[in-house]
Design a protein around this motif. Structure first.
Motif, PDB file in Angstrom:
ATOM      1  N   PRO A 116      35.820  48.104 -29.655  1.00  8.03           N
ATOM      2  CA  PRO A 116      36.073  48.103 -28.211  1.00  8.03           C
ATOM      3  C   PRO A 116      36.690  49.431 -27.776  1.00  8.03           C
ATOM      4  O   PRO A 116      37.276  50.159 -28.575  1.00  8.03           O
ATOM      5  CB  PRO A 116      37.055  46.945 -28.030  1.00  8.03           C
ATOM      6  N   ASP A 117      36.526  49.733 -26.516  1.00  5.80           N
ATOM      7  CA  ASP A 117      37.082  50.954 -25.944  1.00  5.80           C
ATOM      8  C   ASP A 117      37.547  50.653 -24.532  1.00  5.80           C
ATOM      9  O   ASP A 117      36.934  49.839 -23.829  1.00  5.80           O
ATOM     10  CB  ASP A 117      36.020  52.061 -25.915  1.00  5.80           C
ATOM     11  N   PHE A 118      38.637  51.306 -24.112  1.00  7.53           N
ATOM     12  CA  PHE A 118      39.182  51.067 -22.783  1.00  7.53           C
ATOM     13  C   PHE A 118      39.789  52.368 -22.297  1.00  7.53           C
ATOM     14  O   PHE A 118      40.705  52.908 -22.925  1.00  7.53           O
ATOM     15  CB  PHE A 118      40.240  49.958 -22.845  1.00  7.53           C
ATOM     16  N   PHE A 119      39.269  52.884 -21.184  1.00  9.53           N
ATOM     17  CA  PHE A 119      39.737  54.189 -20.721  1.00  9.53           C
ATOM     18  C   PHE A 119      39.489  54.350 -19.228  1.00  9.53           C
ATOM     19  O   PHE A 119      38.585  53.728 -18.656  1.00  9.53           O
ATOM     20  CB  PHE A 119      39.032  55.312 -21.488  1.00  9.53           C
ATOM     21  N   PRO A 120      40.289  55.198 -18.567  1.00  9.17           N
ATOM     22  CA  PRO A 120      40.103  55.466 -17.135  1.00  9.17           C
ATOM     23  C   PRO A 120      39.101  56.589 -16.909  1.00  9.17           C
ATOM     24  O   PRO A 120      38.920  57.472 -17.754  1.00  9.17           O
ATOM     25  CB  PRO A 120      41.505  55.873 -16.684  1.00  9.17           C
ATOM     26  N   VAL A 121      38.455  56.540 -15.753  1.00 10.87           N
ATOM     27  CA  VAL A 121      37.581  57.633 -15.309  1.00 10.87           C
ATOM     28  C   VAL A 121      37.906  57.942 -13.858  1.00 10.87           C
ATOM     29  O   VAL A 121      38.259  57.054 -13.077  1.00 10.87           O
ATOM     30  CB  VAL A 121      36.088  57.274 -15.462  1.00 10.87           C
ATOM     31  N   SER A 122      37.775  59.197 -13.496  1.00  8.29           N
ATOM     32  CA  SER A 122      38.078  59.624 -12.129  1.00  8.29           C
ATOM     33  C   SER A 122      36.952  59.212 -11.186  1.00  8.29           C
ATOM     34  O   SER A 122      35.779  59.219 -11.559  1.00  8.29           O
ATOM     35  CB  SER A 122      38.269  61.142 -12.089  1.00  8.29           C
ATOM     36  N   THR A 123      37.312  58.876  -9.960  1.00  6.87           N
ATOM     37  CA  THR A 123      36.316  58.541  -8.952  1.00  6.87           C
ATOM     38  C   THR A 123      35.854  59.755  -8.164  1.00  6.87           C
ATOM     39  O   THR A 123      34.907  59.645  -7.365  1.00  6.87           O
ATOM     40  CB  THR A 123      36.884  57.498  -7.963  1.00  6.87           C
ATOM     41  N   ASN A 124      36.492  60.905  -8.358  1.00 10.31           N
ATOM     42  CA  ASN A 124      36.129  62.090  -7.574  1.00 10.31           C
ATOM     43  C   ASN A 124      36.044  63.368  -8.398  1.00 10.31           C
ATOM     44  O   ASN A 124      36.043  64.463  -7.841  1.00 10.31           O
ATOM     45  CB  ASN A 124      37.119  62.285  -6.425  1.00 10.31           C
TER      46      ASN A 124
ATOM     47  N   LYS B  80      38.985  54.470 -11.912  1.00  4.45           N
ATOM     48  CA  LYS B  80      38.497  53.164 -12.321  1.00  4.45           C
ATOM     49  C   LYS B  80      38.639  53.086 -13.834  1.00  4.45           C
ATOM     50  O   LYS B  80      38.912  54.100 -14.496  1.00  4.45           O
ATOM     51  CB  LYS B  80      37.041  52.960 -11.907  1.00  4.45           C
ATOM     52  N   HIS B  81      38.468  51.909 -14.382  1.00  5.32           N
ATOM     53  CA  HIS B  81      38.556  51.749 -15.827  1.00  5.32           C
ATOM     54  C   HIS B  81      37.230  51.236 -16.392  1.00  5.32           C
ATOM     55  O   HIS B  81      36.502  50.492 -15.717  1.00  5.32           O
ATOM     56  CB  HIS B  81      39.689  50.795 -16.204  1.00  5.32           C
ATOM     57  N   VAL B  82      36.959  51.661 -17.609  1.00  7.41           N
ATOM     58  CA  VAL B  82      35.750  51.252 -18.310  1.00  7.41           C
ATOM     59  C   VAL B  82      36.156  50.454 -19.544  1.00  7.41           C
ATOM     60  O   VAL B  82      36.977  50.911 -20.340  1.00  7.41           O
ATOM     61  CB  VAL B  82      34.911  52.473 -18.738  1.00  7.41           C
ATOM     62  N   LEU B  83      35.605  49.264 -19.676  1.00  8.25           N
ATOM     63  CA  LEU B  83      35.783  48.456 -20.881  1.00  8.25           C
ATOM     64  C   LEU B  83      34.444  48.407 -21.593  1.00  8.25           C
ATOM     65  O   LEU B  83      33.445  47.966 -21.028  1.00  8.25           O
ATOM     66  CB  LEU B  83      36.250  47.044 -20.538  1.00  8.25           C
ATOM     67  N   LYS B  84      34.432  48.887 -22.818  1.00  5.16           N
ATOM     68  CA  LYS B  84      33.208  48.948 -23.609  1.00  5.16           C
ATOM     69  C   LYS B  84      33.381  48.161 -24.889  1.00  5.16           C
ATOM     70  O   LYS B  84      34.467  48.111 -25.480  1.00  5.16           O
ATOM     71  CB  LYS B  84      32.849  50.410 -23.902  1.00  5.16           C
ATOM     72  N   ALA B  85      32.303  47.530 -25.337  1.00  4.70           N
ATOM     73  CA  ALA B  85      32.324  46.829 -26.619  1.00  4.70           C
ATOM     74  C   ALA B  85      30.969  46.989 -27.294  1.00  4.70           C
ATOM     75  O   ALA B  85      29.926  47.022 -26.630  1.00  4.70           O
ATOM     76  CB  ALA B  85      32.648  45.347 -26.435  1.00  4.70           C
ATOM     77  N   SER B  86      31.001  47.112 -28.606  1.00  2.00           N
ATOM     78  CA  SER B  86      29.769  47.079 -29.391  1.00  2.00           C
ATOM     79  C   SER B  86      29.490  45.609 -29.695  1.00  2.00           C
ATOM     80  O   SER B  86      30.173  45.005 -30.519  1.00  2.00           O
ATOM     81  CB  SER B  86      29.930  47.889 -30.680  1.00  2.00           C
ATOM     82  N   VAL B  87      28.534  45.060 -28.993  1.00  2.00           N
ATOM     83  CA  VAL B  87      28.265  43.626 -29.067  1.00  2.00           C
ATOM     84  C   VAL B  87      27.365  43.355 -30.265  1.00  2.00           C
ATOM     85  O   VAL B  87      26.171  43.667 -30.246  1.00  2.00           O
ATOM     86  CB  VAL B  87      27.621  43.120 -27.767  1.00  2.00           C
ATOM     87  N   GLY B  88      27.952  42.788 -31.317  1.00  2.00           N
ATOM     88  CA  GLY B  88      27.230  42.602 -32.563  1.00  2.00           C
ATOM     89  C   GLY B  88      26.010  41.726 -32.453  1.00  2.00           C
ATOM     90  O   GLY B  88      25.056  41.872 -33.214  1.00  2.00           O
ATOM     91  N   LYS B  89      26.001  40.828 -31.486  1.00  2.00           N
ATOM     92  CA  LYS B  89      24.872  39.915 -31.327  1.00  2.00           C
ATOM     93  C   LYS B  89      23.611  40.653 -30.918  1.00  2.00           C
ATOM     94  O   LYS B  89      22.495  40.228 -31.207  1.00  2.00           O
ATOM     95  CB  LYS B  89      25.212  38.843 -30.293  1.00  2.00           C
ATOM     96  N   THR B  90      23.739  41.794 -30.231  1.00  2.00           N
ATOM     97  CA  THR B  90      22.557  42.436 -29.661  1.00  2.00           C
ATOM     98  C   THR B  90      21.748  43.339 -30.606  1.00  2.00           C
ATOM     99  O   THR B  90      20.516  43.140 -30.658  1.00  2.00           O
ATOM    100  CB  THR B  90      22.946  43.178 -28.386  1.00  2.00           C
ATOM    101  N   PRO B  91      22.203  44.329 -31.345  1.00  2.00           N
ATOM    102  CA  PRO B  91      23.506  45.019 -31.223  1.00  2.00           C
ATOM    103  C   PRO B  91      23.391  46.236 -30.296  1.00  2.00           C
ATOM    104  O   PRO B  91      22.575  47.120 -30.512  1.00  2.00           O
ATOM    105  CB  PRO B  91      23.764  45.476 -32.653  1.00  2.00           C
ATOM    106  N   HIS B  92      24.230  46.291 -29.280  1.00  2.00           N
ATOM    107  CA  HIS B  92      24.236  47.384 -28.312  1.00  2.00           C
ATOM    108  C   HIS B  92      25.670  47.739 -27.946  1.00  2.00           C
ATOM    109  O   HIS B  92      26.574  46.920 -28.101  1.00  2.00           O
ATOM    110  CB  HIS B  92      23.485  47.006 -27.031  1.00  2.00           C
TER     111      HIS B  92
END
Length: 346
Positions: free
Chosen positions: A72-80, A95-107
Motif C-alpha cells: 500500500p501507498d499513501f501520499f499527498p499531491v498538489s492540486t496546483n 489531495k491524497h492518493v491511496l494506492k494498493a497492489s491488489v493481489g486478486k487482479t493483480p494490478h
C-alpha cells in the motif's frame, strides 16, 4: 516495537509498511497492507518515538471483496503544481492518493480523495471507483510500486516478477522511475519518466511531419530498436470514419484483444499488442488496453515508448495512461532489432 499482527489477523496477510509520515500532533503514522476474509484494508499504526507502535482502532481505509492489499501507498499531491509534496503536508491545496497492489487482479490500483487527519480516515472523492475497479497506475505488467519524494517531485517505481516458462525461472525487473502529479481535472494521476532518463539518450533521429493515408509503413534507420526512447505525436483532420465509443465498452483490455491494436476507436483506446512479440508460443502474449482521456479536436495525440530489450513502457496523452509490456523476441535481438513505424488509418 515494530507493528505486528494481532491475534485475529493472519500473519501472512500483514506486510509491506508504507513510508511513515508525521501528523500535526507530532505522532508518526504508517499503514500496513492486510486482508480479513475477502476485505482488503490498510491498517494504521501510530508512534510517538518511531520505536513503539500502537494500532489504531480502525483502518485508514478498507474495501470489501478486493482481496489482499499488498504494497500500500499513501501520499499527498498538489492540486496546483507538479512539484512533489512532503508526506506530512495536509491542506486545501492538496489531495491524497491511496494506492494498493491488489493481489486478486493483480494490478496497482489507486483512489484519489481527502485525508481527515482528526479521524485518521481516508475519504474517497464522490464518484471515484474503489477496490478492483479503481484507477490503475499502469494497464500492463506493473505491480508492487512504491513512491518516493524529493524537493522536485513525487515519483514512483515498481518491481514486477514474471514466470518465463522457456527459461523456467522468475524474471524480475524494475520500471523506469516516474514523476507523479494530478492532471488538470484533479480526478486522475499523470505519470511521466523522470527527466534524468533523457540523459541516457545517445543518438537522436528526427522524422519530418507526414500526411498519413491508409496503411503506412515507415522504416526508421540510424538506431537499434533494442534500446530506444520514441516520441510521436499526430493530429486528426477528419472524424467521419472514427468509431463511436459504445457505452458497453467498459473493459479496454478485452476490447483491444477483440479488435486488435489497430482498432478504429484508437482516438480513445490505447493498446499494447504482444501477439507478434515472439515466435515462441510459451511466452506471454497478452494484449493490454486502456481508455485515454484526450480531446483530439483540440489537442494532439501523443505517445512515448521506452524500449529496453524485453521491456516496453508506453505513455499515452502525456502520461494520462501507461502500459508496460514484457516481450521476448526470438530473432529481433540486439543489433537485429529494427524500428518500423506502422500506421493503420481508415
Amino acid at each position: 516495537m515494530a507493528p505486528t499482527a494481532t491475534n485475529h489477523i493472519n500473519a501472512s496477510f500483514f506486510r509491506d509498511p508504507t513510508t511513515a509520515w508525521l501528523g500535526p500532533d507530532k505522532r508518526w503514522r504508517v499503514i500496513i497492507g492486510s486482508q480479513i476474509k475477502d476485505k482488503g484494508l490498510a491498517f494504521l499504526y501510530r508512534s510517538k518515538d518511531f520505536v513503539y507502535w500502537i494500532k489504531a482502532k480502525h483502518p485508514l481505509h478498507s474495501e470489501n471483496y478486493s482481496g489482499m492489499w499488498e504494497c500500500p501507498d499513501f501520499f499527498p499531491v498538489s492540486t496546483n503544481s507538479r512539484k512533489g509534496v512532503d508526506t506530512s503536508i495536509i491542506g486545501l491545496k492538496t489531495k491524497h492518493v491511496l494506492k494498493a497492489s491488489v493481489g486478486k487482479t493483480p494490478h496497482d490500483c489507486y483512489i484519489i480523495g481527502t485525508y481527515n487527519v482528526t479521524a485518521d480516515k481516508f475519504i474517497p472523492e464522490e464518484g471515484s471507483m474503489n477496490g478492483v475497479s479503481a484507477l490503475r497506475y499502469d494497464y500492463g505488467k506493473f505491480y508492487a510500486s512504491k513512491t518516493f519524494f524529493d524537493s522536485a517531485r513525487t515519483g514512483g517505481f515498481c518491481w514486477d516478477g514474471l514466470m518465463n516458462h522457456r527459461l523456467k525461472k522468475m524474471i524480475s525487473r524494475r520500471a523506469i522511475p516516474r514523476g507523479l502529479w494530478l492532471d488538470k481535472s484533479g480526478k486522475q494521476l499523470v505519470q511521466w519518466p523522470i527527466p534524468e532518463v533523457e540523459k541516457l539518450r545517445a543518438k537522436k533521429v528526427n522524422l519530418p511531419s507526414k500526411l498519413l493515408r491508409g496503411k503506412s509503413l515507415l522504416p526508421v534507420s540510424g538506431i537499434t530498436a533494442a534500446q530506444a526512447d520514441v516520441e510521436i505525436s499526430f493530429e486528426i483532420t477528419k472524424f467521419e470514419k472514427a468509431e463511436v465509443l459504445d457505452p458497453n465498452w467498459t473493459n479496454p483490455q478485452l476490447l483491444c484483444s477483440q479488435k486488435g491494436a489497430s482498432v478504429k476507436g484508437a482516438l480513445v483506446l490505447m493498446c499494447s499488442d504482444q501477439n507478434r512479440s515472439s515466435l515462441n508460443n510459451d511466452n506471454d502474449k497478452t494484449t493490454y488496453g486502456a481508455f485515454l482521456d484526450v480531446d483530439p479536436v483540440h489537442e494532439k495525440l501523443s505517445l512515448r515508448s521506452l524500449i529496453d530489450h524485453s521491456i516496453v513502457e508506453s505513455f499515452g496523452g502525456g502520461g494520462k495512461a501507461c502500459i508496460t509490456a514484457r516481450v521476448y523476441p526470438t530473432l529481433a535481438i540486439d543489433d537485429e532489432a529494427h524500428f518500423l513505424c506502422i500506421q493503420l488509418w481508415n
